[in-house]
Design a protein around this motif. Structure first.
Motif, mmCIF file in Angstrom:
data_model
loop_
_atom_site.group_PDB
_atom_site.id
_atom_site.type_symbol
_atom_site.label_atom_id
_atom_site.label_comp_id
_atom_site.label_asym_id
_atom_site.label_seq_id
_atom_site.Cartn_x
_atom_site.Cartn_y
_atom_site.Cartn_z
ATOM 1 N N VAL A 399 52.800 48.791 97.848
ATOM 2 C CA VAL A 399 53.909 48.724 96.889
ATOM 3 C C VAL A 399 55.042 49.665 97.283
ATOM 4 O O VAL A 399 56.211 49.299 97.280
ATOM 5 N N ASN A 400 54.692 50.881 97.642
ATOM 6 C CA ASN A 400 55.691 51.870 98.050
ATOM 7 C C ASN A 400 54.995 52.945 98.880
ATOM 8 O O ASN A 400 53.852 52.760 99.310
ATOM 9 N N ARG A 401 55.617 54.079 99.060
ATOM 10 C CA ARG A 401 55.067 55.109 99.942
ATOM 11 C C ARG A 401 53.868 55.834 99.330
ATOM 12 O O ARG A 401 53.166 56.585 100.025
ATOM 13 N N THR A 402 53.603 55.641 98.057
ATOM 14 C CA THR A 402 52.488 56.345 97.416
ATOM 15 C C THR A 402 51.431 55.424 96.814
ATOM 16 O O THR A 402 50.312 55.879 96.556
ATOM 17 N N HIS A 403 51.748 54.163 96.590
ATOM 18 C CA HIS A 403 50.822 53.274 95.882
ATOM 19 C C HIS A 403 50.502 52.032 96.721
ATOM 20 O O HIS A 403 51.405 51.384 97.265
ATOM 21 N N LEU A 404 49.222 51.731 96.745
ATOM 22 C CA LEU A 404 48.713 50.591 97.509
ATOM 23 C C LEU A 404 47.680 49.863 96.656
ATOM 24 O O LEU A 404 46.829 50.496 96.004
ATOM 25 N N LEU A 405 47.726 48.538 96.655
ATOM 26 C CA LEU A 405 46.791 47.711 95.883
ATOM 27 C C LEU A 405 46.005 46.811 96.813
ATOM 28 O O LEU A 405 46.583 46.149 97.684
ATOM 29 N N PHE A 406 44.671 46.788 96.640
ATOM 30 C CA PHE A 406 43.826 45.869 97.392
ATOM 31 C C PHE A 406 43.068 44.977 96.421
ATOM 32 O O PHE A 406 42.486 45.453 95.445
ATOM 33 N N GLU A 407 43.074 43.668 96.709
ATOM 34 C CA GLU A 407 42.362 42.695 95.893
ATOM 35 C C GLU A 407 41.453 41.856 96.783
ATOM 36 O O GLU A 407 41.849 41.475 97.880
ATOM 37 N N GLN A 408 40.251 41.564 96.304
ATOM 38 C CA GLN A 408 39.369 40.618 96.966
ATOM 39 C C GLN A 408 39.313 39.361 96.106
ATOM 40 O O GLN A 408 38.927 39.420 94.934
ATOM 41 N N VAL A 409 39.712 38.231 96.708
ATOM 42 C CA VAL A 409 39.898 36.992 95.963
ATOM 43 C C VAL A 409 38.816 35.987 96.333
ATOM 44 O O VAL A 409 38.573 35.728 97.509
ATOM 45 N N SER A 410 38.165 35.406 95.331
ATOM 46 C CA SER A 410 37.145 34.390 95.555
ATOM 47 C C SER A 410 37.768 33.007 95.556
ATOM 48 O O SER A 410 38.478 32.632 94.610
ATOM 49 N N VAL A 411 37.490 32.255 96.620
ATOM 50 C CA VAL A 411 37.957 30.872 96.690
ATOM 51 C C VAL A 411 37.104 29.988 95.799
ATOM 52 O O VAL A 411 37.601 29.108 95.084
ATOM 53 N N ASP A 412 35.791 30.192 95.811
ATOM 54 C CA ASP A 412 34.872 29.355 95.042
ATOM 55 C C ASP A 412 35.128 29.445 93.546
ATOM 56 O O ASP A 412 35.032 28.447 92.820
ATOM 57 N N PHE A 413 35.442 30.638 93.055
ATOM 58 C CA PHE A 413 35.619 30.839 91.615
ATOM 59 C C PHE A 413 37.094 30.939 91.208
ATOM 60 O O PHE A 413 37.387 31.100 90.024
ATOM 61 N N ASN A 414 37.981 30.894 92.215
ATOM 62 C CA ASN A 414 39.413 30.971 91.947
ATOM 63 C C ASN A 414 39.737 32.177 91.055
ATOM 64 O O ASN A 414 40.436 32.076 90.046
ATOM 65 N N SER A 415 39.196 33.314 91.459
ATOM 66 C CA SER A 415 39.378 34.512 90.649
ATOM 67 C C SER A 415 39.349 35.748 91.547
ATOM 68 O O SER A 415 38.995 35.669 92.728
ATOM 69 N N THR A 416 39.701 36.865 90.971
ATOM 70 C CA THR A 416 39.672 38.132 91.700
ATOM 71 C C THR A 416 38.317 38.798 91.505
ATOM 72 O O THR A 416 37.903 39.073 90.373
ATOM 73 N N ILE A 417 37.619 39.042 92.603
ATOM 74 C CA ILE A 417 36.311 39.689 92.531
ATOM 75 C C ILE A 417 36.456 41.171 92.227
ATOM 76 O O ILE A 417 35.730 41.738 91.419
ATOM 77 N N ASP A 418 37.409 41.798 92.902
ATOM 78 C CA ASP A 418 37.559 43.245 92.783
ATOM 79 C C ASP A 418 38.987 43.615 93.145
ATOM 80 O O ASP A 418 39.642 42.929 93.938
ATOM 81 N N LYS A 419 39.469 44.675 92.563
ATOM 82 C CA LYS A 419 40.760 45.230 92.975
ATOM 83 C C LYS A 419 40.790 46.713 92.644
ATOM 84 O O LYS A 419 40.099 47.177 91.732
ATOM 85 N N PHE A 420 41.574 47.460 93.408
ATOM 86 C CA PHE A 420 41.697 48.886 93.144
ATOM 87 C C PHE A 420 43.041 49.381 93.659
ATOM 88 O O PHE A 420 43.620 48.824 94.591
#
Length: 542
Positions: A399-420
């Motif tokens: 996002v910027n020099r201090t904040h970063l977002l990671f998401e793991q996306v499931s294709v089978d369930f069309n949803s986000t498994i995890d994010k931080f």
């Protein structure tokens, strides 16, 4: 009449060939990657045979006036079932942050036939460093096992403005399989994605076969030459506020251990340079196929079972010292997020200004093999998913020099498994003499490559040690017992016999051997003792 028909057929065939309808060789498997400079994009494709091809490109589909000639390399003789001729061209002088259009154009049949690819387009990354940057990331994607994942990736790439895709090892399963046909099938399936966005790669264990030939020829990464050399299967790229490093974990698992220190020395120099540029690009993200840590049930290197942790021992100290923020990995057919960890110690159970790298394992894009099930959770395990992570991939949004977002996306369930969210206000190295300046060279161990110690070496030394132990055991047994025989699991010599009642025998180094010797001496010198026959119960008669 026959002659007339033959002439008509020849004329029609020639016209079809010239118009491109009779396309005997069509460029396919088109994909792009970043070049050695920010203004270069590399285009690669495959053909059946050697024909003359170039790439036309420009800032609009109607104005592709620039031309780039191509060079070729040939897949080895084992690739009997593949399109053997691989082409590579560089599109130079590209403007940053603009959309560019390109088309592969080939001539054949002595210049009489023309075959062109579809027109593709891509957007070069914006040169600004104070901007948001977005990426897709995954590993272990197979031509068959990943069938559900391909359309999801294409949809994501089409709808969102990503800067690049990072495929961290294990392609197609495997690129060389079935005479290279699996490699062709995989490259065809990723073309819709990889022809429109930089498709950046790292080698995995499934690329080791055939001297990594298919990987080194089918792909081209920055600074590695082409075909890529074994000594440069690692590179770095600057995009937005991020310095990306792709390293090879496979150097720890091949015979030639010279590459371990070649890569290490390159990584050290690259990380020092990146730290000198932290004001412009504060984030340092490293990517390699095999993880340093994991909590799966198997015996992979990251579990530490059976001579494990080779990648960890080789690189963890360096990444910690030089302040790597995030390590993206694959190999395990599952998803796992770790707490900030160094030397097995969890530094914190949050992601606010972590004092150690954060590791993410995303190797569940769909390989067609079994899921790597989770074992007991380790202290560093923050989130884990095995079967629930099948056909999933990661999104990395800086996002910027201090904040970063990671998401793991499931294709089978069309949803986000995890994010931080990873928040880092204190980017930079975690040691004092991180530049390894003269006079301080020996003060910190990360300033030089640790001595490579290959697992095969351990196996050889272990085998020699076991052989020596067995040989010495046999020698001493023979030396002590002479010609040994067993009696009730006891080792006896010569004519000595076991005494069932006393359970004594000459295998003992003290009492038993003395007892046997005394017993034999008594037999010879005294008639007051009588020894029973071997097949009778033994007793002592006075």
């Amino acid at each position: 009449m026959c002659a007339l028909l033959s002439a008509v057929f020849l004329i029609l065939a020639t016209q079809l060939s010239i118009s491109g309808v009779d396309a005997v060789d069509v460029p396919e498997q088109i994909h792009i990657s970043f070049g050695d400079r920010p203004d270069i994009m590399v285009v690669m494709w495959s053909c059946k045979s050697h024909i003359t091809c170039h790439v036309a490109y420009g800032t609009s589909a109607e104005n592709m006036t620039n031309h780039s000639t191509s060079h070729t390399s040939t897949l080895n003789l084992d690739s009997w079932n593949a399109l053997k001729i691989i082409y590579r061209a560089e599109l130079k002088g590209l403007s940053a942050g603009r959309r560019h259009f390109y088309q592969v154009r080939c001539t054949q049949n002595g210049g009489q036939g023309h075959t062109n690819s579809s027109v593709f387009s891509f957007r070069t990354p914006d040169a600004k460093t104070d901007r948001q940057a977005k990426f897709l990331m995954y590993g272990d994607l197979g031509a068959v096992g990943g069938i559900p994942t391909f359309p999801a990736l294409l949809d994501d790439v089409t709808k969102n403005n990503y800067d690049a895709v990072w495929h961290v090892g294990d392609f197609g399963y495997d690129l060389h399989s079935n005479g290279g046909k699996v490699g062709d099938d995989f490259m065809r399936k990723i073309e819709a994605i990889a022809a429109r966005i930089a498709y950046m790669t790292s080698p995995g264990n499934h690329e080791l076969e055939k001297d990594m030939h298919h990987y080194r020829v089918r792909f081209s990464m920055p600074g590695g030459g082409w075909p890529m050399g074994h000594d440069r299967l690692w590179y770095s790229v600057d995009i937005g506020p991020v310095h990306f490093i792709s390293y090879s974990t496979e150097v720890f698992f091949i015979e030639n251990q010279d590459y371990v220190c070649k890569q290490y020395d390159w990584l050290l120099k690259d990380l020092i340079k990146a730290n000198q540029n932290r004001r412009s690009r504060p984030w340092v993200v490293a990517m390699g196929h095999r993880p340093m840590y994991c909590s799966n049930k198997n015996i992979d290197d990251c579990t530490g079972r059976i001579l494990g942790y080779w990648v960890k021992y080789g690189l963890e100290d360096l990444f910690q010292a030089q302040g790597v923020d995030l390590v993206l990995q694959a190999h395990e057919h599952s998803y796992e997020r770790l707490w900030p960890v160094y030397d097995y110690q969890v530094m914190a159970k949050n992601y606010l200004d972590p004092r150690a790298p954060v590791h993410v394992i995303s190797g569940a894009a769909g390989c067609g093999e079994n899921v790597d099930y989770m074992g007991d959770p380790k202290p560093w395990s923050a989130f884990r998913a095995d079967t629930a992570s099948s056909h999933s991939y990661g999104r990395l949004i800086v996002v910027n020099r201090t904040h970063l977002l990671f998401e793991q996306v499931s294709v089978d369930f069309n949803s986000t498994i995890d994010k931080f969210w990873l928040v880092q206000n204190n980017h930079g190295p975690r040691i004092g003499n991180w530049e390894c300046k003269d006079g301080y060279y020996n003060n910190h161990p990360t300033c030089k490559c640790p001595l490579p110690f290959h697992y095969v070496t351990v196996a050889v030394f272990g085998g020699v040690f076991i052989f020596i132990v067995i040989a010495m055991s046999i020698y001493f047994c023979t030396k002590c017992c002479h010609v040994c025989r067993c009696c009730q699991n006891k080792c006896c010599t010569g004519s000595a016999k076991c005494y069932t009642g006393s359970a004594k025998c000459c295998d003992s180094f003290s009492v038993d051997r003395g007892f046997c010797r005394n017993r034999s001496r008594l037999k010879e010198t005294s008639s007051r003792f009588k020894l029973l026959d071997d097949d009778e119960e033994e007793d002592l008669i006075i």
